[in-house]
Design a protein around this motif. Structure first.
Motif, PDB file in Angstrom:
ATOM      1  N   TYR A 111       0.853  -1.190   0.000  1.00 58.05           N
ATOM      2  CA  TYR A 111       0.000   0.000   0.000  1.00 58.05           C
ATOM      3  C   TYR A 111       0.884   1.234   0.000  1.00 58.05           C
ATOM      4  N   THR A 112       0.722   2.080  -1.030  1.00 55.26           N
ATOM      5  CA  THR A 112       1.585   3.241  -1.214  1.00 55.26           C
ATOM      6  C   THR A 112       0.720   4.474  -1.471  1.00 55.26           C
ATOM      7  N   THR A 113       1.122   5.615  -0.919  1.00 53.60           N
ATOM      8  CA  THR A 113       0.399   6.871  -1.157  1.00 53.60           C
ATOM      9  C   THR A 113       1.349   7.894  -1.775  1.00 53.60           C
ATOM     10  N   CYS A 114       0.761   8.861  -2.480  1.00 53.02           N
ATOM     11  CA  CYS A 114       1.575   9.912  -3.086  1.00 53.02           C
ATOM     12  C   CYS A 114       0.711  11.133  -3.363  1.00 53.02           C
ATOM     13  N   GLU A 115       1.357  12.251  -3.668  1.00 52.44           N
ATOM     14  CA  GLU A 115       0.683  13.470  -4.088  1.00 52.44           C
ATOM     15  C   GLU A 115       1.317  13.964  -5.375  1.00 52.44           C
ATOM     16  N   LEU A 116       0.482  14.492  -6.275  1.00 54.96           N
ATOM     17  CA  LEU A 116       0.955  15.032  -7.540  1.00 54.96           C
ATOM     18  C   LEU A 116       0.668  16.531  -7.558  1.00 54.96           C
ATOM     19  N   PRO A 117       1.695  17.375  -7.353  1.00 58.96           N
ATOM     20  CA  PRO A 117       1.471  18.829  -7.341  1.00 58.96           C
ATOM     21  C   PRO A 117       1.157  19.362  -8.740  1.00 58.96           C
ATOM     22  N   VAL A 118       0.221  20.298  -8.825  1.00 62.44           N
ATOM     23  CA  VAL A 118      -0.121  20.969 -10.080  1.00 62.44           C
ATOM     24  C   VAL A 118      -0.248  22.462  -9.802  1.00 62.44           C
ATOM     25  N   THR A 119      -0.312  23.240 -10.874  1.00 61.67           N
ATOM     26  CA  THR A 119      -0.562  24.682 -10.759  1.00 61.67           C
ATOM     27  C   THR A 119      -1.890  24.993 -11.423  1.00 61.67           C
ATOM     28  N   PRO A 120      -2.974  25.091 -10.638  1.00 61.62           N
ATOM     29  CA  PRO A 120      -4.293  25.370 -11.218  1.00 61.62           C
ATOM     30  C   PRO A 120      -4.375  26.807 -11.707  1.00 61.62           C
ATOM     31  N   TYR A 121      -5.230  27.045 -12.700  1.00 55.84           N
ATOM     32  CA  TYR A 121      -5.443  28.415 -13.144  1.00 55.84           C
ATOM     33  C   TYR A 121      -6.147  29.223 -12.055  1.00 55.84           C
ATOM     34  N   TYR A 122      -7.077  28.567 -11.356  1.00 53.39           N
ATOM     35  CA  TYR A 122      -7.822  29.201 -10.262  1.00 53.39           C
ATOM     36  C   TYR A 122      -8.009  28.193  -9.134  1.00 53.39           C
ATOM     37  N   THR A 123      -8.153  28.706  -7.941  1.00 53.74           N
ATOM     38  CA  THR A 123      -8.564  27.874  -6.816  1.00 53.74           C
ATOM     39  C   THR A 123      -9.900  28.386  -6.283  1.00 53.74           C
ATOM     40  N   LEU A 124     -10.661  27.482  -5.672  1.00 52.37           N
ATOM     41  CA  LEU A 124     -11.948  27.822  -5.064  1.00 52.37           C
ATOM     42  C   LEU A 124     -11.896  27.468  -3.587  1.00 52.37           C
ATOM     43  N   VAL A 142     -13.078  32.853  -5.468  1.00 48.46           N
ATOM     44  CA  VAL A 142     -12.292  32.489  -6.643  1.00 48.46           C
ATOM     45  C   VAL A 142     -10.972  33.251  -6.605  1.00 48.46           C
ATOM     46  N   THR A 143      -9.878  32.513  -6.580  1.00 43.14           N
ATOM     47  CA  THR A 143      -8.552  33.131  -6.530  1.00 43.14           C
ATOM     48  C   THR A 143      -7.760  32.757  -7.772  1.00 43.14           C
ATOM     49  N   LYS A 144      -7.262  33.779  -8.477  1.00 38.23           N
ATOM     50  CA  LYS A 144      -6.452  33.525  -9.676  1.00 38.23           C
ATOM     51  C   LYS A 144      -5.045  33.130  -9.266  1.00 38.23           C
ATOM     52  N   VAL A 145      -4.543  32.053  -9.845  1.00 35.66           N
ATOM     53  CA  VAL A 145      -3.185  31.583  -9.582  1.00 35.66           C
ATOM     54  C   VAL A 145      -2.261  31.920 -10.750  1.00 35.66           C
ATOM     55  N   VAL A 146      -2.747  31.718 -11.967  1.00 37.35           N
ATOM     56  CA  VAL A 146      -1.980  32.022 -13.171  1.00 37.35           C
ATOM     57  C   VAL A 146      -2.423  33.389 -13.682  1.00 37.35           C
ATOM     58  N   GLU A 147      -1.542  34.367 -13.628  1.00 34.55           N
ATOM     59  CA  GLU A 147      -1.916  35.760 -13.876  1.00 34.55           C
ATOM     60  C   GLU A 147      -2.502  35.997 -15.257  1.00 34.55           C
TER      61      GLU A 147
END
Length: 224
Positions: A111-124, A142-147
């Motif tokens: 049993y193995t766990t992991c996380e895959l980081p991404v850069t969303p255009y927006y977060t909620l 709504v928060t803009k991440v990618v300008e």
């Protein structure tokens, strides 16, 4: 005739032995569970129709086709695999985040766990939903991440099950004039027989970046 019979028996035994060998191949029994995250927070996505998936690769084998791993609506995923080292990557052009060639190496053992980081255009965040009579009210920050990003549309969705997205709903409200900041939406369920007879109702807001093929979503909230 006796010689022919002996030859036939030998071939039959070989075929049976081969068949038994195939049946005795081990099945994958290790489990990889993970989630797509930004700043350690899961990214909500469409969870139906196999709409969003990540990919696993394993080096050292003749076949190098990716293994698709489909995301659930809370951004998590699960795969049954053989033990070994895998490379985990997002699928190009799929998901409400920037395309990236960044690879996460995962050593699967049991049993193995992991996380895959991404850069969303927006977060909620800070989502809030209520049902007052036949009116559903919903809001989210709504928060803009990618300008350089912009929003093409936003959805307020209601479903009679806990699966809620642009493909699974019984009522929806859409806005096209949307910007970052607090987004408030309302939906009138008057005259909707499915909503009136539903034992339970669930709501969710989605925001679609103009640069993406997918909405980013709030968590699902039960309102009835």
């Amino acid at each position: 005739m006796k010689i022919i019979t002996n030859i036939f028996s030998t071939v039959l035994c070989m075929l049976l032995a081969t068949g038994c060998g195939l049946d005795n191949y081990d099945e994958p029994q290790s489990t990889l569970e993970g989630r797509v995250v930004y700043n350690n927070q899961s990214i909500g996505v469409r969870g139906t129709a196999d709409a969003v998936h990540v990919q696993l690769y394993q080096d050292g084998y003749e076949k190098h086709d990716p293994i698709p791993v489909y995301l659930t609506q809370d951004g998590s995923f699960k795969a049954i695999l053989f033990n070994g080292q895998y490379k985990l990557i997002t699928r190009s052009g799929n998901g409400p985040w920037l395309n990236s060639t960044d690879t996460i190496v995962v050593n699967v053992n049991g049993y193995t766990t992991c996380e895959l980081p991404v850069t969303p255009y927006y977060t909620l965040a800070e989502e809030n939903f209520s049902l007052n009579g036949n009116i559903v009210n919903g809001s989210t920050l709504v928060t803009k991440v990618v300008e350089t990003s912009s929003i093409s549309s936003a959805l307020l969705l209601v479903s009679e099950t806990a699966f809620v997205d642009e493909g699974t709903y019984l009522a929806r409200q859409e806005l096209t004039d949307v910007s970052e900041g607090t987004l408030s939406m309302s939906l009138d369920l008057s005259g909707n027989d499915d909503a009136a007879s539903a034992v339970a109702l669930y709501a969710r807001i989605g925001v679609k970046p103009a640069e993406s093929d997918q909405y980013v979503y709030t968590p699902v909230v039960q309102i009835k």
